[in-house]
Scaffold this active site. Sequence first.
Site, mmCIF file in Angstrom:
data_model
loop_
_atom_site.group_PDB
_atom_site.id
_atom_site.type_symbol
_atom_site.label_atom_id
_atom_site.label_comp_id
_atom_site.label_asym_id
_atom_site.label_seq_id
_atom_site.Cartn_x
_atom_site.Cartn_y
_atom_site.Cartn_z
ATOM 1 N N ALA A 251 -35.781 -16.453 -32.991
ATOM 2 C CA ALA A 251 -34.704 -17.395 -33.254
ATOM 3 C C ALA A 251 -35.080 -18.232 -34.458
ATOM 4 O O ALA A 251 -36.224 -18.207 -34.926
ATOM 5 C CB ALA A 251 -34.479 -18.289 -32.039
ATOM 6 N N LYS A 252 -34.088 -18.980 -34.932
ATOM 7 C CA LYS A 252 -34.306 -19.761 -36.147
ATOM 8 C C LYS A 252 -35.432 -20.791 -35.965
ATOM 9 O O LYS A 252 -36.045 -21.218 -36.904
ATOM 10 C CB LYS A 252 -32.994 -20.429 -36.566
ATOM 11 C CG LYS A 252 -32.003 -19.365 -37.012
ATOM 12 C CD LYS A 252 -30.695 -19.886 -37.517
ATOM 13 C CE LYS A 252 -29.854 -18.657 -37.920
ATOM 14 N NZ LYS A 252 -28.497 -18.926 -38.279
#
Length: 291
Positions: A251-252
């Site tokens: 994920a970011k």
Amino acid sequence: MEIVTRFAPSPTGDLHLGSAYSAWVGWHRARESGGRFLVRIEDTDIRRCRREYEHAILADLQWLGLDWDGGVRRQSDHFADYGRILDQLDTRGLVYPCFCSRADIAREIAASAAAPHGPDGPLYPGTCHHLGTAERRFRLAAGEEHCLRLDAEKAAALVGAYHFVDEARGRIEGQPLLMGDFVIARKDTPTSYHLAVTVDDHLQGVTLVTRGEDVLPSTHVHVLLQKLLGYETPLYAHHRLLTDATGRRFAKRDRDMTIRAMRESGLTPAQVIDKALRSATDGLGAATGRP
Ligand code: GLU
């Protein structure tokens, strides 16, 4: 037919290995067929998207050698286009204003005995669908903040049975009610992710949509919108999501999985692509066991 693919990131953070893989899939499919690879910036969520992330994502794609054809389409430059399509749906009685806040919706769901669930949690309980015309008019005239929702049942009845094809999964019957009365225009913009994607894939002539399998439920309503608007339905290739060794999705927030961090650590573009492809095939990415 020429293959046209696209990569459509939302600029809410740096490009990470998972989204770089997604970009590579679209790029690779276009390049191996002599087709076109497009890049589109999906910044309809204007509060979360940042111009610096957009620049950083494009710079990372360039560094990776994932070159694109033509200019980059930025959705926030095209709000008027989406607004016109929205008006068409409105004229056909397919959308209604929804004045509910998140808290209102949560309260309504908690109070109902059997709230229907969709892929992202409970579906909108339809509170504003049942408002009388006079109340609706009064609240609109008073300038009350609202989003617009698609009347999914009405849309489903108009469209009838439909399907789409995913390369790996084959023919998939459309489920028009899967997302309930989803938001078609946010409170702050005349569009939503679902509407803008559908309009842009059509306007840009995309023939093969390559994207993560997390978006597969949304495809049901994108195809519903295509049918409502008389658009062609492209072919889909939903790919697996890359995960870390524990099976957790990249994920970011995973800083060390960003392309920026990998560049800074001295990896070459070829090494980064190789790492993404290995994660996708090695079993590190075996979150679902699908291709
Ligand atoms: N903007 C979406 C995202 O960043 C892309 C989904 C799509 O490719 O349609 O998740």
